[in-house]
Scaffold this active site. Structure first.
Site, PDB file in Angstrom:
ATOM      1  N   GLY A   1       0.782  -1.236   0.000  1.00  0.00           N
ATOM      2  CA  GLY A   1       0.000   0.000   0.000  1.00  0.00           C
ATOM      3  C   GLY A   1       0.811   1.282   0.000  1.00  0.00           C
ATOM      4  N   SER A   2       2.029   1.254  -0.540  1.00  0.00           N
ATOM      5  CA  SER A   2       2.806   2.508  -0.519  1.00  0.00           C
ATOM      6  C   SER A   2       2.238   3.520  -1.526  1.00  0.00           C
ATOM      7  CB  SER A   2       4.293   2.244  -0.769  1.00  0.00           C
ATOM      8  OG  SER A   2       4.527   1.842  -2.091  1.00  0.00           O
TER       9      SER A   2
ATOM     10  N   HIS B   1       1.317   0.924 -13.103  1.00  0.00           N
ATOM     11  CA  HIS B   1       2.062  -0.280 -13.495  1.00  0.00           C
ATOM     12  C   HIS B   1       3.554   0.065 -13.526  1.00  0.00           C
ATOM     13  CE1 HIS B   1       2.714  -4.155 -15.393  1.00  0.00           C
ATOM     14  NE2 HIS B   1       3.554  -3.552 -16.214  1.00  0.00           N
TER      15      HIS B   1
HETATM   16  C1  GRF Z   1       3.734  -1.081  -7.362  1.00  0.00           C
HETATM   17  O1  GRF Z   1       4.996  -1.267  -7.915  1.00  0.00           O
HETATM   18  C2  GRF Z   1       2.704  -0.853  -8.442  1.00  0.00           C
HETATM   19  O2  GRF Z   1       3.224  -0.184  -9.551  1.00  0.00           O
HETATM   20  C3  GRF Z   1       2.326  -2.258  -8.831  1.00  0.00           C
HETATM   21  O3  GRF Z   1       2.350  -2.981  -7.627  1.00  0.00           O
HETATM   22  C4  GRF Z   1       3.221  -2.348  -6.688  1.00  0.00           C
HETATM   23  C5  GRF Z   1       2.397  -2.052  -5.473  1.00  0.00           C
HETATM   24  O4  GRF Z   1       3.154  -1.501  -4.431  1.00  0.00           O
HETATM   25  N1  GRF Z   1       1.071  -2.280  -9.522  1.00  0.00           N
HETATM   26  P1  GRF Z   1       2.434  -0.778  -3.231  1.00  0.00           P
HETATM   27  O5  GRF Z   1       1.455  -1.793  -2.643  1.00  0.00           O
HETATM   28  O6  GRF Z   1       1.727   0.415  -3.767  1.00  0.00           O
HETATM   29  O7  GRF Z   1       3.516  -0.432  -2.268  1.00  0.00           O
END
Ligand code: GRF
Length: 196
Positions: free
Chosen positions: A13-14, A110
């Site tokens: 969830g960053s 993405h």
């Molecule tokens: C991110 O790299 C996003 O681009 C991809 O999945 C990852 C999720 O990371 N779709 P976070 O959960 O937002 O930290």
């Protein structure tokens, strides 16, 4: 009027956090009104709760089929009066009836410069291809995975001794800046997608 935004996550969830942070600014055109996870263990759910944001868990395994599962997500979004959906590390593929219903109002981040490196392990894909640049894309979601029209992209260099970890960390910094910008564009009506 700020647009009402729900975020769908599955893990850390960053990116969700970066959207929540950006939406705290008084002049940001969107507010985060709820977070849905398909994974009860998602770290991001805990942090959203701590911030006082409504959360819901909707697990695929509790439904007979994808249609019922997607309908439950849709029902929760409508209950919150969500106007925009941000997928942020949501590790599941929503069905065409769902993405068609929300067309133009559902976006994803993405970790590659689409159309390059769709799917998983994008950083390793870039390294294997000997890419000199890599990055991330925010795009509209359509029924075909990682194929909807691009809203914004950010590029980073690939350095000679990069590993998946160093490269993904460099891309993630860009993701956290890019997603709030792209959401603001959609919320202000500066990014549009009308399917045929
Ligand atoms: C991110 O790299 C996003 O681009 C991809 O999945 C990852 C999720 O990371 N779709 P976070 O959960 O937002 O930290």
């Amino acid at each position: 009027m700020k647009k009402r935004v729900a975020i769908l996550i599955s893990g850390r969830g960053s990116n969700m956090q970066s959207l929540i942070q950006a939406a705290k600014q008084a002049d940001y055109p969107a507010e985060i009104i709820g977070v849905i996870s398909n994974n009860p263990e998602a770290k991001g759910i805990e942090s959203a709760e701590k911030k006082g944001i409504d959360t819901a868990i909707v697990e695929r395994q509790h439904f007979l089929d994808k249609a019922e599962y997607n309908d439950m997500i849709d029902a929760q979004l409508r209950d919150w009066n969500a106007e925009i959906i941000c997928l942020a590390g949501f590790m599941d593929i929503l069905g065409a009836p769902f993405t068609d219903l929300w067309a133009g109002k559902i976006i994803n981040i993405h970790p590659s410069l689409l159309p390059l490196y769709k799917g998983l392990h994008t950083h390793q894909q870039a390294l294997d291809a000997g890419a000199k640049t890599h990055g991330c894309t925010v795009h509209f979601v359509t029924p075909s995975m990682d194929e909807g029209p691009t809203i914004l992209q950010a590029e980073v260099p690939v350095l000679p001794d990069d590993t998946q970890d160093t490269l993904s960390a460099r891309v993630l910094i860009e993701e956290h800046m890019l997603y709030p910008q792209a959401l603001a564009m959609l919320a202000r009506g500066e990014a549009n997608f009308q399917p045929n």
